[in-house]
Design a protein around this motif. Structure first.
Motif, PDB file in Angstrom:
ATOM      1  N   UNK B 248     -16.157   2.004  15.062  1.00 54.23           N
ATOM      2  CA  UNK B 248     -15.846   2.800  13.867  1.00 54.23           C
ATOM      3  C   UNK B 248     -17.001   2.746  12.874  1.00 54.23           C
ATOM      4  N   UNK B 304      -6.426  -4.447   7.344  1.00 54.88           N
ATOM      5  CA  UNK B 304      -5.020  -4.161   7.600  1.00 54.88           C
ATOM      6  C   UNK B 304      -4.685  -4.395   9.070  1.00 54.88           C
ATOM      7  N   UNK B 341       4.621  -9.987   1.635  1.00 58.32           N
ATOM      8  CA  UNK B 341       3.429  -9.761   2.451  1.00 58.32           C
ATOM      9  C   UNK B 341       2.855  -8.368   2.148  1.00 58.32           C
ATOM     10  N   UNK B 342       3.761  -7.378   1.966  1.00 54.69           N
ATOM     11  CA  UNK B 342       3.288  -6.029   1.650  1.00 54.69           C
ATOM     12  C   UNK B 342       2.529  -6.044   0.332  1.00 54.69           C
ATOM     13  N   UNK B 345      -0.957  -7.527   0.831  1.00 53.14           N
ATOM     14  CA  UNK B 345      -1.915  -6.586   1.405  1.00 53.14           C
ATOM     15  C   UNK B 345      -2.229  -5.472   0.426  1.00 53.14           C
ATOM     16  N   UNK B 346      -1.189  -5.025  -0.299  1.00 48.60           N
ATOM     17  CA  UNK B 346      -1.412  -3.922  -1.220  1.00 48.60           C
ATOM     18  C   UNK B 346      -2.454  -4.301  -2.264  1.00 48.60           C
ATOM     19  N   UNK B 349      -6.008  -4.569  -0.626  1.00 49.85           N
ATOM     20  CA  UNK B 349      -6.557  -3.294  -0.153  1.00 49.85           C
ATOM     21  C   UNK B 349      -6.755  -2.316  -1.305  1.00 49.85           C
ATOM     22  N   UNK B 350      -5.833  -2.344  -2.266  1.00 52.05           N
ATOM     23  CA  UNK B 350      -5.971  -1.419  -3.395  1.00 52.05           C
ATOM     24  C   UNK B 350      -7.228  -1.765  -4.196  1.00 52.05           C
ATOM     25  N   UNK B 353     -10.145  -0.460  -2.306  1.00 57.38           N
ATOM     26  CA  UNK B 353     -10.305   0.997  -2.296  1.00 57.38           C
ATOM     27  C   UNK B 353     -10.747   1.493  -3.672  1.00 57.38           C
ATOM     28  N   UNK B 354     -10.301   0.803  -4.739  1.00 56.87           N
ATOM     29  CA  UNK B 354     -10.793   1.147  -6.079  1.00 56.87           C
ATOM     30  C   UNK B 354     -12.304   0.901  -6.151  1.00 56.87           C
TER      31      UNK B 354
END
Lengths: 414, 372
Positions: B248, B304, B341-342, B345-346, B349-350, B353-354
């Motif tokens: 990737x 993820x 757990x969500x 990760x949130x 990852x957030x 991505x910011x």
């Protein structure tokens, strides 16, 4: 590149005028320094290394298999599988072969991918439009949805949705009444039971009628286009086509109702008999994948819509298009042109992610041939090769379809 | 008289113009009937989902309790966060031996040190800091696994929890970057053989799910190695994850090469620079800079995807949580565990991505400035 020769004949790069350049100008060192010679050498080196690596691994495989007393054969595909599969769209029992089990795995994966892709696209489009809505609250909600969904791993989505689906659906064992629809569809935590079409003699004619309807719909579309170009009149296309595609096979079926019968689910004392059973695992997986992928698709479509220049929207408004028409006929076609390649990637991701079915026990390709069959027969090598090939074919097939679609909407430049 | 008319006019000005907030609400929420319906729908949704969630999670939730039963005694219908607060250390360290936990802590701290020169562009001694960044994966590997220079070895089977996520993530990203660059170069190369090898590799990896590669790592890889070679599951998983991520990454880098203006290639050629020189001095610095947002995005994807290792029996935070659920003390608290757990990760990852968005904007500004 070190030679600073004054005589052009000495320099292999400049000698073109007097005599054709030879590879051997400048002795062995010059020979090795030439670009094309080096390129060939590098490639020979690469191939040698690659072959050596493969030969080494292949040799190891042969030695290891021999040590374990195994051979390499696909004969097991024809032998009885001795295990059950909980969702079987085609006839199957534990006496069926491993090959048939694999076929069911393929159908189950395809089912999740197909339904998931449709739902993901629809949800994604809606979320993208909501995100661009002038309504502040709605657009913030859509933003929160995409950000939350995108930044949580897909496996977690699957487990969460599965948990929700299992708790929300009525539990028959605890005596809760299942949802029913016209006594034809039954929904409970044991799954969704729908009438199952069964084909008999003469079903081929139905298929022919279906194909004919498709051809007629296509012709109608072309005719409508020609008329529009000549007279500027817009003829309805979608509804007549849909009507045709549904009506024609239906009329055909009326002439010989025996060719296609439906096995209707019946609520028994403990169990639902007959019909086609779709597992709760199937919904959970499809829904989770659709939600996860829809967030990415929404972002892609949003970027596509934003990439359409403002002038297009203003021009549509000036021509008197309503907002819906402007979106459908002016904005979306141009936005999709930008969005199709990344959307294709998302479809591929959805299909590949469907392999996580194994986490909730839905039997797809990985669950059948890469799971129980692998464990029962002990043929890891053969099974994994099949699994990889199957996923590769799925990927290639989707790319192929999307490429055709992409070409059909691509900008035709003069 | 004149006074009263003026007064009247002022009164007749619509309320939406007199009070800015009302005007904003009117314009953004209730301007058309459709808009009003959508607003009411959104409010209903927020009420329905948001309020019941807040009620369950916070108003009726129990933060500290040492078992599910204890939770239910305090508040029968609320969330029981005891599974998180009591076992937080398990989520972080997993089964890493208790007496060696300082090594995990130290590698977390060193990670921050290693990230600093990457994130902080005007840092003093940044060049030297970047050298440390390059060395970090090896230092952390040594710290965590031990066995050299007097550190006690720790069996990699004990790698679990958040530290496992970190081990896979850091290894994946730091090794996939150079391999990805090499693959991208091969794919762009004029030598057909190299190109074909790269294309086949990249498209093969991108065409199959990661989970099948992990299966290969767990059941098949041993067949390809000389008999008797036995190296542990974590290393096999790391190899597969790295290969997966590099394919990737190669595509991201290739995109960067394609985005580089043609003039750069022509200039490099005109200067008579050799292939490697022009790569080192001209292409790579620019290509990597253009690709940074894409690289960060593929890192988010990799991060993820680390959750998938639970399917072959490794315990990342999600796996740890699931194993806690099989403990009678905590059974039935799946919703709390999954949400925690969500959230974990949130947040990570957030944030990433910011950061990638910030870089993208900065890059755009710089390019705009260069053109002026």
């Amino acid at each position: 590149m070190t030679s600073v020769t004054t005589d052009p004949a000495q320099d292999p790069r400049m000698s073109g005028a007097s005599k054709p350049p030879s590879l051997f100008d400048g002795g062995l060192q010059g020979f090795l320094r030439r670009k094309e010679v080096r390129a060939v050498l590098y490639q020979i080196l690469a191939v040698t290394v690659l072959f050596a690596a493969f030969a080494w691994m292949g040799n190891n495989v042969v030695i290891n298999l021999k040590a374990l007393g195994k051979d390499f054969s696909y004969e097991f595909l024809g032998q009885a599988s001795n295990y059950d599969i909980n969702q079987r769209p085609i006839e199957y029992d534990s006496q069926s072969t491993h090959g048939r089990a694999m076929l069911i795995g393929i159908i189950n994966t395809g089912l999740v991918a197909f339904v998931g892709i449709i739902f993901a696209s629809v949800i994604g489009l809606l979320v993208a439009i909501a995100r661009l809505s002038p309504n502040w609250l709605l657009s913030r909600l859509a933003y929160a949805f995409t950000e939350f969904v995108r930044n949580v791993p897909v496996l977690l989505h699957i487990l969460l949705v599965y948990g929700v689906v299992i708790t929300v659906l009525p539990n028959q064992r605890e005596g809760e009444e299942p949802f029913t629809l016209f006594d034809r569809v039954i929904l409970s935590n044991r799954g969704l039971f729908i009438p199952k079409p069964e084909m008999h003699q003469g079903a081929g004619y139905l298929f022919i009628a279906f194909l004919a309807a498709c051809a007629l719909a296509y012709l109608w579309r072309r005719y409508a286009k020609v008329r529009q170009e000549q007279e500027g009149k817009t003829l309805p296309v979608l509804l007549p086509s849909l009507g045709l595609i549904i009506l024609l096979p239906f009329l055909m079926w009326l002439t010989s109702p025996d060719s296609l019968t439906f096995s209707i689910p019946e609520q028994g004392r403990f169990n639902v008999k007959h019909g086609l059973r779709l597992l709760p695992e199937f919904f959970a997986l499809t829904l989770a994948l659709a939600i996860y992928t829809s967030a990415f698709i929404a972002e892609v479509i949003r970027a596509g819509i934003l990439s359409v220049s403002k002038g297009q929207k203003e021009a549509a408004g000036a021509l008197g298009f309503s907002r819906l028409y402007a979106l459908r006929l002016i904005i979306l076609p141009q936005a999709l042109r930008v969005a199709i390649p990344p959307i294709t990637n998302q479809y591929l991701n959805l299909t590949k992610n469907s392999s996580l079915a194994i986490a909730i026990g839905y039997q797809d390709i990985v669950g059948t041939i890469g799971g129980i069959t692998l464990n029962q027969t002990g043929r890891e090598m053969e099974c994994m090769i099949l699994v990889l090939l199957l996923y590769l074919s799925f990927s290639l097939f989707i790319s192929f379809l999307m490429n055709i679609y992409n070409r059909s909407i691509a900008l035709v430049e003069r | 008289m004149a006074d009263t008319t003026a007064h009247k006019d002022e009164e007749q000005a619509p309320i939406t113009e007199r009070i800015p907030a009302v005007g904003w609400v009117w314009k953004n929420l209730f301007s058309t009937p459709l808009n009003t319906v959508l607003t009411l729908f959104s409010l209903w949704l927020i009420w329905k989902v948001g309020f019941s969630f807040v009620d369950w999670a916070f108003l009726k939730g129990v933060l500290f309790a040492d078992s599910r039963v204890a939770c239910r005694e305090i508040s029968p219908h609320g969330a029981c966060w005891g599974i998180i607060s009591e076992r937080f250390d398990i989520f972080v360290y997993g089964r890493y031996p208790h007496e060696h936990r300082w090594r995990v802590n130290l590698s977390f701290i060193l990670l921050i040190v290693a990230l600093a020169p990457v994130l902080w562009e005007t840092m003093p001694f940044r060049k030297r800091g970047l050298l440390f960044t390059v060395a970090y994966p090896f230092i952390a590997g040594w710290l965590l696994a031990g066995g050299l220079f007097g550190l006690d070895p720790v069996n990699t089977r004990n790698f679990s929890g958040f530290m496992l996520t970190l081990v896979i993530g850091v290894t994946g990203i730091s090794l996939s970057l150079p391999i990805g660059v090499a693959l991208a170069l091969a794919r762009r190369s004029s030598m057909p053989v190299l190109r074909i090898i790269a294309v086949v590799f990249i498209e093969f990896i991108r065409g199959v799910p990661l989970i099948t590669l992990l299966f290969i790592a767990s059941v098949l890889l041993a067949y390809f190695l000389p008999p008797g070679t036995d190296f542990d599951l974590i290393i096999r998983v790391l190899i597969m994850v790295t290969l997966f991520a590099s394919a990737y990454m190669a595509e991201v880098i290739r995109g960067g090469f394609q985005a580089l203006p043609r003039g750069q290639y022509e200039a490099a050629e005109a200067l008579g620079l050799s292939y490697w020189k022009s790569l080192q001095k001209i292409y790579l610095p620019q290509v990597l800079r253009i690709s940074i947002p894409g690289i960060v995005n593929s890192f988010i994807g990799l991060y993820k995807d680390t959750t998938l290792v639970i399917i072959i029996g490794l315990l990342d935070p999600l796996g740890i949580g699931r194993s806690l659920l099989s403990d009678a003390k905590w059974a039935g608290l799946a919703a709390e565990m999954y949400l925690f757990v969500a959230l974990f990760y949130f947040i990570s990852c957030f944030a990433m991505s910011r950061y990638s968005l910030y870089l993208e904007r900065k890059l755009e500004r710089e390019q705009a400035a260069e053109q002026n």
